[in-house]
Enzyme design. Structure first.
Site, PDB file in Angstrom:
ATOM      1  N   GLN A   1       0.840  -1.207   0.000  1.00 52.52           N
ATOM      2  CA  GLN A   1       0.000   0.000   0.000  1.00 52.52           C
ATOM      3  C   GLN A   1       0.864   1.242   0.000  1.00 52.52           C
ATOM      4  OE1 GLN A   1      -3.284   0.042   2.859  1.00 52.52           O
ATOM      5  NE2 GLN A   1      -2.960   2.238   3.254  1.00 52.52           N
ATOM      6  N   ASP A   2       0.501   2.189  -0.860  1.00 55.73           N
ATOM      7  CA  ASP A   2       1.155   3.508  -0.885  1.00 55.73           C
ATOM      8  C   ASP A   2       0.221   4.527  -0.259  1.00 55.73           C
ATOM      9  OD1 ASP A   2       2.862   3.376  -4.158  1.00 55.73           O
ATOM     10  OD2 ASP A   2       3.343   2.514  -2.193  1.00 55.73           O
TER      11      ASP A   2
ATOM     12  N   ARG B   1       1.845  14.787  12.682  1.00 53.79           N
ATOM     13  CA  ARG B   1       1.006  13.586  12.529  1.00 53.79           C
ATOM     14  C   ARG B   1       1.708  12.441  13.274  1.00 53.79           C
ATOM     15  NH1 ARG B   1      -2.670  13.608   7.775  1.00 53.79           N
ATOM     16  NH2 ARG B   1      -2.526  15.646   6.759  1.00 53.79           N
TER      17      ARG B   1
ATOM     18  N   HIS C   1       2.001   7.070  15.431  1.00 53.37           N
ATOM     19  CA  HIS C   1       1.038   6.003  15.108  1.00 53.37           C
ATOM     20  C   HIS C   1       1.734   4.677  14.823  1.00 53.37           C
ATOM     21  CE1 HIS C   1      -1.531   9.525  13.373  1.00 53.37           C
ATOM     22  NE2 HIS C   1      -1.587   9.483  14.695  1.00 53.37           N
TER      23      HIS C   1
ATOM     24  N   LYS D   1       7.356   0.745   7.023  1.00 55.43           N
ATOM     25  CA  LYS D   1       7.101   1.901   6.143  1.00 55.43           C
ATOM     26  C   LYS D   1       8.398   2.399   5.532  1.00 55.43           C
ATOM     27  CE  LYS D   1       3.296   3.185   9.124  1.00 55.43           C
ATOM     28  NZ  LYS D   1       2.935   3.946  10.334  1.00 55.43           N
TER      29      LYS D   1
ATOM     30  N   HIS E   1       5.484   5.782  14.349  1.00 53.16           N
ATOM     31  CA  HIS E   1       5.975   6.757  13.364  1.00 53.16           C
ATOM     32  C   HIS E   1       5.201   8.057  13.474  1.00 53.16           C
ATOM     33  CE1 HIS E   1       5.844   8.474   9.142  1.00 53.16           C
ATOM     34  NE2 HIS E   1       7.079   8.650   9.542  1.00 53.16           N
TER      35      HIS E   1
ATOM     36  N   TYR F   1       4.558   7.512   1.425  1.00 51.68           N
ATOM     37  CA  TYR F   1       5.188   6.339   2.012  1.00 51.68           C
ATOM     38  C   TYR F   1       4.546   5.035   1.565  1.00 51.68           C
ATOM     39  CZ  TYR F   1       1.589   7.225   5.641  1.00 51.68           C
ATOM     40  OH  TYR F   1       0.423   7.494   6.326  1.00 51.68           O
TER      41      TYR F   1
ATOM     42  N   GLU G   1      -5.233   0.035  14.998  1.00 50.98           N
ATOM     43  CA  GLU G   1      -4.459   1.275  15.140  1.00 50.98           C
ATOM     44  C   GLU G   1      -4.089   1.527  16.597  1.00 50.98           C
ATOM     45  OE1 GLU G   1      -6.915   4.285  12.921  1.00 50.98           O
ATOM     46  OE2 GLU G   1      -4.962   4.795  12.108  1.00 50.98           O
TER      47      GLU G   1
ATOM     48  N   LYS H   1      -7.922  13.499  17.167  1.00 57.19           N
ATOM     49  CA  LYS H   1      -7.610  12.090  17.480  1.00 57.19           C
ATOM     50  C   LYS H   1      -6.227  11.975  18.133  1.00 57.19           C
ATOM     51  CE  LYS H   1      -5.888   9.047  14.452  1.00 57.19           C
ATOM     52  NZ  LYS H   1      -5.696   8.171  13.285  1.00 57.19           N
ATOM     53  N   ASP H   2      -5.234  12.672  17.586  1.00 55.88           N
ATOM     54  CA  ASP H   2      -3.869  12.548  18.118  1.00 55.88           C
ATOM     55  C   ASP H   2      -3.715  13.234  19.468  1.00 55.88           C
ATOM     56  OD1 ASP H   2      -3.255  11.119  15.904  1.00 55.88           O
ATOM     57  OD2 ASP H   2      -2.006  12.647  14.932  1.00 55.88           O
TER      58      ASP H   2
HETATM   59  C1  LIG Z   1      -3.473   5.738   7.660  1.00 58.12           C
HETATM   60  C2  LIG Z   1      -4.730   5.595   6.870  1.00 58.12           C
HETATM   61  C3  LIG Z   1      -5.831   6.400   7.090  1.00 58.12           C
HETATM   62  N1  LIG Z   1      -6.954   6.250   6.351  1.00 58.12           N
HETATM   63  C4  LIG Z   1      -8.082   7.148   6.605  1.00 58.12           C
HETATM   64  C5  LIG Z   1      -8.566   7.177   8.033  1.00 58.12           C
HETATM   65  C6  LIG Z   1      -9.009   8.602   8.239  1.00 58.12           C
HETATM   66  O1  LIG Z   1     -10.377   8.731   7.863  1.00 58.12           O
HETATM   67  C7  LIG Z   1      -8.160   9.414   7.251  1.00 58.12           C
HETATM   68  C8  LIG Z   1      -7.039  10.168   7.920  1.00 58.12           C
HETATM   69  O2  LIG Z   1      -6.348   9.236   8.728  1.00 58.12           O
HETATM   70  P1  LIG Z   1      -5.341   9.755   9.856  1.00 58.12           P
HETATM   71  O3  LIG Z   1      -5.883  10.993  10.505  1.00 58.12           O
HETATM   72  O4  LIG Z   1      -5.022   8.564  10.728  1.00 58.12           O
HETATM   73  O5  LIG Z   1      -4.062  10.167   8.963  1.00 58.12           O
HETATM   74  P2  LIG Z   1      -2.611  10.456   9.564  1.00 58.12           P
HETATM   75  O6  LIG Z   1      -2.710  11.238  10.824  1.00 58.12           O
HETATM   76  O7  LIG Z   1      -1.807  10.989   8.448  1.00 58.12           O
HETATM   77  O8  LIG Z   1      -2.108   8.997   9.943  1.00 58.12           O
HETATM   78  C9  LIG Z   1      -0.857   8.502   9.484  1.00 58.12           C
HETATM   79  O9  LIG Z   1       0.111   9.205  10.191  1.00 58.12           O
HETATM   80  C10 LIG Z   1       1.345   8.591  10.500  1.00 58.12           C
HETATM   81  C11 LIG Z   1       2.434   9.545  10.116  1.00 58.12           C
HETATM   82  C12 LIG Z   1       1.558   7.238   9.978  1.00 58.12           C
HETATM   83  O10 LIG Z   1       2.687   6.775   9.869  1.00 58.12           O
HETATM   84  C13 LIG Z   1       0.409   6.375   9.691  1.00 58.12           C
HETATM   85  O11 LIG Z   1       0.568   5.746   8.418  1.00 58.12           O
HETATM   86  C14 LIG Z   1      -0.899   7.014   9.715  1.00 58.12           C
HETATM   87  O12 LIG Z   1      -1.447   6.750  10.993  1.00 58.12           O
HETATM   88  O13 LIG Z   1      -7.617   8.458   6.335  1.00 58.12           O
HETATM   89  C15 LIG Z   1      -7.058   5.297   5.359  1.00 58.12           C
HETATM   90  O14 LIG Z   1      -8.096   5.175   4.695  1.00 58.12           O
HETATM   91  N2  LIG Z   1      -5.991   4.477   5.118  1.00 58.12           N
HETATM   92  C16 LIG Z   1      -4.818   4.580   5.839  1.00 58.12           C
HETATM   93  O15 LIG Z   1      -3.855   3.822   5.576  1.00 58.12           O
END
Ligand SMILES: Cc1cn([C@H]2C[C@H](O)[C@@H](COP(=O)(O)OP(=O)(O)O[C@H]3O[C@H](C)C(=O)[C@H](O)[C@H]3O)O2)c(=O)[nH]c1=O
Length: 181
Positions: A47-48, A59, A62, A72, A119, A132, A143, A169-170
């Site tokens: 997956q990309d 961010r 996670h 990753k 990460h 990534y 998660e 969330k974070d």
């Molecule tokens: C990670 C991911 C998220 N989503 C959906 C879930 C949420 O509705 C939306 C945003 O997700 P999130 O707020 O978790 O995105 P990031 O804060 O950029 O999360 C990432 O941030 C850090 C840096 C990471 O290394 C992880 O890959 C990942 O957790 O995308 C998906 O559909 N597929 C995915 O693989």
């Protein structure tokens, strides 16, 4: 491609070979044969992901637990970030330690983060496009996360506190000591 293993075993900084000329540049950003040889084992990315963020966004931190853990290979297409990987591998001599690497469109550096790490990254430029590869699919139910400013990890994000932009969330992720690893 140059592979430099960090102080965290299995975590590598990778510098691709860049061919520049009067048009711009070309590089092989990923080549499975070269990558697997450099890392020392086969990694099958499935997956990309790509995200765009403004300055001050952090961010993370996670990870996905158990069989859904993800390795990753991260890089920055444009802009500049501080990328952080935290060793959460049970029994690792560097458990709880982290590496922080500046990745940018300019330096074209990549960081390979094996399974078992958390990460995160902080955006240091006005904006950053982050890309990534993951070796396991997204699995929402698995998660996990750690509060980015956990005092035990004590990560220096190189950004003034006033600029930190964190998702809802974070902002409620557990402390390191309470994390579900
Ligand atoms: C990670 C991911 C998220 N989503 C959906 C879930 C949420 O509705 C939306 C945003 O997700 P999130 O707020 O978790 O995105 P990031 O804060 O950029 O999360 C990432 O941030 C850090 C840096 C990471 O290394 C992880 O890959 C990942 O957790 O995308 C998906 O559909 N597929 C995915 O693989």
């Amino acid at each position: 491609m140059i592979f430099k293993e960090t102080k965290l075993k299995g975590c590598f900084i990778i510098e691709p070979k860049v061919f520049s000329d009067n048009r711009g540049y070309f590089m092989e950003s990923y080549n499975k044969e070269i990558f697997d040889s450099g890392i020392g084992e086969p990694v099958n990315f499935v997956q990309d992901n790509q995200s765009f963020s403004s300055r001050g966004v952090i961010r993370g931190l996670h990870y996905q637990i158990g069989n859904h853990a993800q390795a990753k290979l991260v890089r920055v297409l444009s802009g500049r970030v501080l990328d952080v990987a935290v060793d959460l591998r049970k029994g690792s001599p560097s458990f709880g330690e982290y590496v922080a690497v500046e990745l940018s469109g300019q330096n074209k550096k990549q960081l390979y983060i094996p399974r078992g790490f958390a990460h995160g990254f902080a955006v240091l430029s006005e904006t950053a496009e982050f890309f990534y590869k993951c070796d396991n699919y997204y699995n929402k139910e698995s998660e996990g996360g750690i509060l980015y400013n956990d005092s035990t990890l004590n990560i220096n994000w190189e950004l003034p506190l006033s600029e930190h932009l964190i998702s809802e969330k974070d902002s409620v992720l557990p402390k390191f000591k309470d994390a579900n690893l």
